[in-house]
Design an enzyme around this catalytic site. Structure first.
Site, short mmCIF file in Angstrom:
data_model
loop_
_atom_site.label_atom_id
_atom_site.label_comp_id
_atom_site.label_asym_id
_atom_site.label_seq_id
_atom_site.Cartn_x
_atom_site.Cartn_y
_atom_site.Cartn_z
N ASP A 39 -0.04 10.06 -0.94
CA ASP A 39 -0.48 8.85 -0.93
C ASP A 39 -0.10 7.98 0.33
O ASP A 39 1.03 7.46 -0.04
CB ASP A 39 -0.64 8.40 -2.29
CG ASP A 39 -1.18 6.89 -2.32
OD1 ASP A 39 -1.58 6.34 -1.14
OD2 ASP A 39 -1.33 6.15 -3.29
N HIS A 88 0.83 4.46 -8.06
CA HIS A 88 -0.42 3.55 -8.19
C HIS A 88 -1.45 4.34 -8.98
O HIS A 88 -1.41 5.45 -9.18
CB HIS A 88 -0.89 3.53 -6.94
CG HIS A 88 -2.08 2.35 -6.93
ND1 HIS A 88 -3.31 2.52 -6.83
CD2 HIS A 88 -2.18 1.07 -6.49
CE1 HIS A 88 -4.09 1.54 -7.14
NE2 HIS A 88 -3.34 0.37 -6.55
N GLN A 101 0.13 2.84 1.53
CA GLN A 101 1.41 1.88 2.01
C GLN A 101 2.24 2.41 3.02
O GLN A 101 3.12 1.41 3.52
CB GLN A 101 2.12 1.32 0.86
CG GLN A 101 1.43 0.83 -0.46
CD GLN A 101 0.84 -0.56 0.02
OE1 GLN A 101 1.40 -1.29 0.97
NE2 GLN A 101 -0.09 -0.89 -0.76
N LYS A 130 -5.43 -1.37 4.58
CA LYS A 130 -4.14 -1.82 4.36
C LYS A 130 -3.25 -1.82 5.96
O LYS A 130 -2.06 -1.88 5.89
CB LYS A 130 -3.27 -0.87 3.60
CG LYS A 130 -3.77 -1.57 2.04
CD LYS A 130 -3.18 -0.57 1.03
CE LYS A 130 -4.03 -0.70 -0.27
NZ LYS A 130 -4.10 -1.57 -1.04
N CYS A 153 -1.24 -2.60 -10.06
CA CYS A 153 -1.90 -1.18 -10.35
C CYS A 153 -0.71 0.01 -10.73
O CYS A 153 -0.92 1.04 -10.37
CB CYS A 153 -2.88 -0.73 -9.38
SG CYS A 153 -4.29 -1.78 -9.25
N1 PMP Z 1 -2.07 3.82 -3.44
C1 PMP Z 1 -1.43 2.74 -3.14
C2 PMP Z 1 0.02 3.18 -3.12
C3 PMP Z 1 -2.00 1.56 -2.91
O1 PMP Z 1 -0.98 0.50 -2.87
C4 PMP Z 1 -3.22 1.42 -3.21
C5 PMP Z 1 -4.09 -0.07 -3.04
N2 PMP Z 1 -3.13 -0.89 -3.59
C6 PMP Z 1 -4.09 2.57 -3.58
C7 PMP Z 1 -3.58 3.80 -3.48
C8 PMP Z 1 -5.60 2.27 -3.49
O2 PMP Z 1 -6.12 2.01 -2.27
P1 PMP Z 1 -7.71 1.76 -2.26
O3 PMP Z 1 -7.99 0.48 -3.08
O4 PMP Z 1 -7.93 0.99 -0.89
O5 PMP Z 1 -8.53 2.91 -2.32
#
Ligand code: PMP
Length: 416
Positions: free
Chosen positions: A210, A133, A213, A236, A374
């Site tokens: 990270d 991401h 997910q 999430k 993203c």
């Molecule tokens: N890492 C991953 C794998 C994600 O899916 C996301 C959110 N789409 C993020 C980081 C960022 O999370 P946040 O916007 O809640 O900071």
């Protein structure tokens, strides 16, 4: 209930009707019809118990934490710190190792600026993967640019798996950090993070995982995993938006300098110099998101009551059914076919652009994400600008998938 998640009771039966009933927004009509919410990778819906915890906090406990001596401040502080205990227990961490943040993104930035930047020198490398991401790429690029270091991506296979041999070959004496997503938000791929941590540690390299997910779908025990840093977002995993955490091994937190300065993170302040509060407070400047912590704890309780193994089994059934249904659609290609992947279906269609597919699906009450998710480097890897992504959660059912299939048939009719 301060027990680690893996010791929490697992519901003997998985009562989907009851679970769906726990989420009031699922009864909301959209475009005049039934909602099939399949955008859980972006954010999940919230159960009654989380809504209740947020409401109860503001009705009966609202005050600033750690600062006042009155009854409400005591209630707020007790609830806030109990939430930290609950969150720590869920991940099998100790409370001093859980730093509250605005989410995954802020937690990664905290590690970038507080941990890695002071240790980076010209020529050093931060090893990521090609499926990360943007929030696990850009913070590293920002600090790398300041020190002449480089962000190095490990390649992804055609199936959407990390090429583990290539990743291993990229580990070297210049690698100062490995950063990897546990579950891909675009592909659903589950990376072998436990194995990767063993290999990185064998070379003395710390690892950031990270878990954005992952936490709503897989049991995570940070001690067992031996992650140095583990980051995630509450929203999430059925919790509120704008709240998340950094887990870090205590020795790292003790050695790191604060990133943000302000109230609550200090022990003493004078114009000659200031001293820092104990961990984790050293990293939590300013009035925190008190209800966010309470809501996240309630969300983790909700997950624990159903049990992650039961949730994972249900989502796996949905993934199998969804995959079958997509096979009925002419000209549709699934992107990301890693074995054992999480319940995410990303796809493209010959006849229409993902954005147009998303629009037609919305008209049919099907909420999906269409775009690059993203993960622009991953899109480049697959030579596509975007995908449509249906991502599943505990409350999804066959009807949602049937609605998705029907809407995709309509896309075929309109554009095919
Ligand atoms: N890492 C991953 C794998 C994600 O899916 C996301 C959110 N789409 C993020 C980081 C960022 O999370 P946040 O916007 O809640 O900071």
């Amino acid at each position: 209930m301060n027990m680690p998640q893996h010791a929490a009771p697992i519901a003997a039966t998985f009562d989907l009707a009851k679970i769906r009933n726990d989420f009031p927004i699922l009864r909301e009509a959209v475009r005049g019809g039934r909602l099939a919410y399949l955008d859980n990778g972006a954010t999940t819906q919230k159960p009654e118990s989380v809504l209740y915890a947020l409401d109860d906090y503001y009705r009966h406990k609202n005050a600033n934490v750690h600062r006042a001596v009155h009854d409400l401040a005591e209630r707020a502080t007790t609830a806030y710190e109990a939430a930290r205990d609950r969150i720590a227990a869920f991940f099998n961490a100790s409370r001093e190792e859980i730093v509250f943040t605005r989410g995954t993104t802020e937690a990664i930035n905290l590690v970038a600026y507080s941990f890695l930047q002071p240790r980076l020198q010209a020529g050093d490398e931060i090893l990521v993967t090609g499926m990360e991401h943007h929030s696990n790429i850009v913070p590293w690029q920002l600090i790398a640019a300041r020190s002449g270091a480089h962000v190095v991506p490990a390649p992804v296979t055609d199936a959407g798996e990390l090429d583990l041999d290539a990743w291993r070959a990229l580990l070297n004496t210049r690698t100062k950090l490995v950063a990897v997503m546990q579950v891909s938000n675009t592909l659903g791929t589950i990376n072998p993070v436990a194995e990767m941590i063993v290999e990185a540690h064998a070379r003395g390299i710390p690892v950031l995982v990270d878990g954005a997910q992952a936490i709503a779908h897989l049991s995570v025990d940070v001690k067992n995993l031996d992650a140095d840093f583990y980051v995630c977002s509450a929203h999430k995993a059925y919790g509120p938006t704008g709240f998340g955490m950094l887990y870090a091994k205590r020795a790292y937190l003790e050695a790191m300098q604060p990133w943000h300065g302000g109230g609550d993170m200090i022990r003493t302040v004078s114009f000659e110099g200031s001293t820092w509060n104990d961990v984790p407070y050293k990293f939590e400047a300013g009035t925190p998101d008190i209800s966010g912590a309470i809501g996240f704890a309630a969300a983790l309780d909700y997950i624990a009551t159903i049990g992650l193994p039961a949730i994972a089994a249900h989502e796996h059934r949905l993934l199998e059914e969804g995959t079958q249904r997509l096979q009925n659609i002419k000209g549709l290609r699934v992107i990301g076919t890693a074995p054992g992947k999480a319940a995410i279906l990303s796809f493209v269609m010959d006849c229409a652009h993902p954005q147009d597919i998303g629009t037609i699906l919305d008209q049919e009450g099907v909420a999906v994400r269409a775009g690059h998710h993203c993960t622009m480097p991953l899109m480049q890897r697959f030579g596509i600008p975007a995908t449509v992504r249906a991502s599943m959660a505990v409350y999804n059912d066959s009807e949602d998938l049937e609605q998705l299939e029907r809407a995709l048939v309509k896309v075929g009719r309109l554009f095919g």
